[in-house]
Every structure is written in structure tokens, then in C-alpha cells.
Enzyme design. Sequence first.
Site, PDB file in Angstrom:
ATOM      1  N   THR A  16       0.957  -1.473   0.199  1.00  0.00           N
ATOM      2  CA  THR A  16       0.025  -0.015  -0.047  1.00  0.00           C
ATOM      3  C   THR A  16       0.952   1.120  -0.019  1.00  0.00           C
ATOM      4  O   THR A  16       1.877   1.084   0.581  1.00  0.00           O
ATOM      5  CB  THR A  16      -0.939  -0.024   1.205  1.00  0.00           C
ATOM      6  OG1 THR A  16      -0.160  -0.036   2.408  1.00  0.00           O
ATOM      7  CG2 THR A  16      -1.882  -1.080   1.290  1.00  0.00           C
ATOM      8  N   GLY A  18       2.230   2.342  -2.904  1.00  0.00           N
ATOM      9  CA  GLY A  18       3.377   2.202  -3.304  1.00  0.00           C
ATOM     10  C   GLY A  18       3.737   2.776  -4.553  1.00  0.00           C
ATOM     11  O   GLY A  18       4.724   2.688  -5.236  1.00  0.00           O
ATOM     12  N   SER A  20       4.828   6.040  -4.586  1.00  0.00           N
ATOM     13  CA  SER A  20       6.273   7.048  -4.371  1.00  0.00           C
ATOM     14  C   SER A  20       7.078   6.737  -3.024  1.00  0.00           C
ATOM     15  O   SER A  20       6.514   5.600  -2.244  1.00  0.00           O
ATOM     16  CB  SER A  20       5.747   8.354  -4.154  1.00  0.00           C
ATOM     17  OG  SER A  20       5.140   8.382  -2.989  1.00  0.00           O
ATOM     18  N   GLY A  21       8.026   7.325  -2.975  1.00  0.00           N
ATOM     19  CA  GLY A  21       8.832   7.056  -1.602  1.00  0.00           C
ATOM     20  C   GLY A  21       9.407   5.793  -1.284  1.00  0.00           C
ATOM     21  O   GLY A  21       9.890   4.880  -2.011  1.00  0.00           O
ATOM     22  N   ILE A  22       9.204   5.360   0.261  1.00  0.00           N
ATOM     23  CA  ILE A  22       9.559   4.007   0.656  1.00  0.00           C
ATOM     24  C   ILE A  22       8.712   2.749  -0.075  1.00  0.00           C
ATOM     25  O   ILE A  22       9.260   1.846  -0.391  1.00  0.00           O
ATOM     26  CB  ILE A  22       9.251   4.080   1.948  1.00  0.00           C
ATOM     27  CG1 ILE A  22      10.436   4.620   2.820  1.00  0.00           C
ATOM     28  CG2 ILE A  22       9.400   2.466   2.597  1.00  0.00           C
ATOM     29  CD1 ILE A  22      10.083   4.967   4.345  1.00  0.00           C
ATOM     30  N   SER A 141       7.576   4.057  12.836  1.00  0.00           N
ATOM     31  CA  SER A 141       8.548   5.135  12.708  1.00  0.00           C
ATOM     32  C   SER A 141       9.120   5.374  14.125  1.00  0.00           C
ATOM     33  O   SER A 141       8.576   5.035  15.142  1.00  0.00           O
ATOM     34  CB  SER A 141       7.592   6.451  12.461  1.00  0.00           C
ATOM     35  OG  SER A 141       8.342   7.691  12.750  1.00  0.00           O
ATOM     36  N   TYR A 154       0.571  12.069  15.086  1.00  0.00           N
ATOM     37  CA  TYR A 154       1.300  11.187  14.300  1.00  0.00           C
ATOM     38  C   TYR A 154       2.125   9.923  15.175  1.00  0.00           C
ATOM     39  O   TYR A 154       2.010   8.622  14.893  1.00  0.00           O
ATOM     40  CB  TYR A 154       2.347  11.670  13.332  1.00  0.00           C
ATOM     41  CG  TYR A 154       3.220  10.895  12.404  1.00  0.00           C
ATOM     42  CD1 TYR A 154       2.500  10.285  11.403  1.00  0.00           C
ATOM     43  CD2 TYR A 154       4.400  10.636  12.911  1.00  0.00           C
ATOM     44  CE1 TYR A 154       3.508   9.520  10.596  1.00  0.00           C
ATOM     45  CE2 TYR A 154       5.340   9.973  12.065  1.00  0.00           C
ATOM     46  CZ  TYR A 154       4.854   9.438  10.934  1.00  0.00           C
ATOM     47  OH  TYR A 154       5.550   8.567  10.162  1.00  0.00           O
TER      48      TYR A 154
END
Length: 253
Positions: A16, A18, A20-22, A141, A154
Site C-alpha cells: 500500500t 506503493g 512513491s517514496g519508501i 516510525s 502522528y
Amino acid sequence: MSATDKKLEGKIAVITGGNSGIGLATAKHLVDEGAFVFITGRRQKELDTAVAEIGKNVRSVQGDVQNLKDLDRLYQEVKAEKGHIDILFANAGTSGFLPLQAVTEEHFDKIFDTNVKGLVFTVQKALPLLRDGGSIILNASVAGFKGIPAFSIYSATKAAVRSFARTWTADLKERRIRVNAISPGMIPTPGFGNIGLTDEQIQQMTADAIARIPLARTGTTDEVAKVVSFLASSDSSYIAGVDLCVDGGLSQV
């Protein structure tokens, strides 16, 4: 890399966020290791760009993890095309800075609905398709256990994600499904532009973090993707319920 060297040859993966980025970096790695990957994202244009960039063994399904009907449609398409899932990377998330005094219901709901509710049902709805012995990786995180000003909502969502890796490992032990979390540190991604800070504030935040990171630099999405690929493969076959920090030592030293 020959087919015999590919650690994920023939595996089916769902990522999910998917586009951009990581998430995008991980999709590339999993495909390079032999997997077929389904990627999701809210914006079809970005998904199309990501599919073109990955180049092969990839399919995009547009949707928002907050929307349970979108998740149902995702898994219906996975079932129709491939029949099962071996690897699930619950990566989609959102963030934003607001000090406690300024937190609104809208801010709270937006972040919890994506990072907690969306993640819970991303995993739950995948279970009927997930093969016994499969691998689930959750994107948490370092914010989940660091006291970062104006980041409380967050951070709380990411603390929940870390808890899920423990409890779901216990829930799914009869099926030998491994659930692990990763906790990235300072990893610049396109999402940095959507966290409610100015470019100057982002630069200052990055500089402050680098000063506290033992490796004295930010990380890359590619470095995180390699860790996800490891947790997806049999190389990590005796690892379950962990939170693997990818942060240059920021949270450990």
C-alpha cells in the site's frame, strides 16, 4: 541476478502506498528479487508513473486505505489475478505537525484513519489470501517512541503500529505468519512536502536530526527497501514481532 539467486522468486506481494517514496523503492526491490507486486495509491497518475518506472511484474490498483470498499476491491483483483498473497507491506500513511494546543478533530481523524484504521483493515482483509508462513511488514516510525514536538498525533499512530506487530504475531502464530515492523528515521521522501512545514522548516528539522544521528546523515528510501526485502524473505525466517529501526542509530544511541 539470475533466477536462482532471487530470494523472492514467484512470490506475490502487496504494497500500500506503493506509488512513491519508501513504497515505490520497496516495490522495485521486491520485483528485482523475483516477486510480482501489486501497488496501491490514491492518485492514478502517480501509480501509472510508478508502474512505468518499475517496468515489469507489477500491477497498480487505485484506492485509499481509509476506504474499506477500496480495500475489498484491491483484494478481489489480487485474488482474481494471482489467487494468493505471500508478502504484505502495509506502508501507506500520512503525517502532519500540530502542537497539542492546536490539534483539531479533522487533524486527528485524518492521521488515525489512515495510519491506524487503514492499516488494521489492510491487514485483516488480506488474511484470507495470505498464505500460511507468509510475511507481513508494517511501516512504523522512530516517532513512535521519541518525543518530537508538535508530532503527538502522528507519533501515537506509529506507537500503535509497533504494538500491532507484537499482538498480531500472537494472533497469527497458528498460521506461522510473521509480522514485523520497521521504524524509519529521517528518510527524505516526496511526502515531506505534505507535512505542513515550510521548506525552511524542513531544512532546519533535517539539520537538527543529522546533528543527533550517529551516522551523521539522512537515510534513503533504497536503504529502507532493502530492510523490507530482508523481512519479506526467508533470510529472516526466525524473526517475528520485532521493530527494526532504520535510522542511522538515532533511536539507539
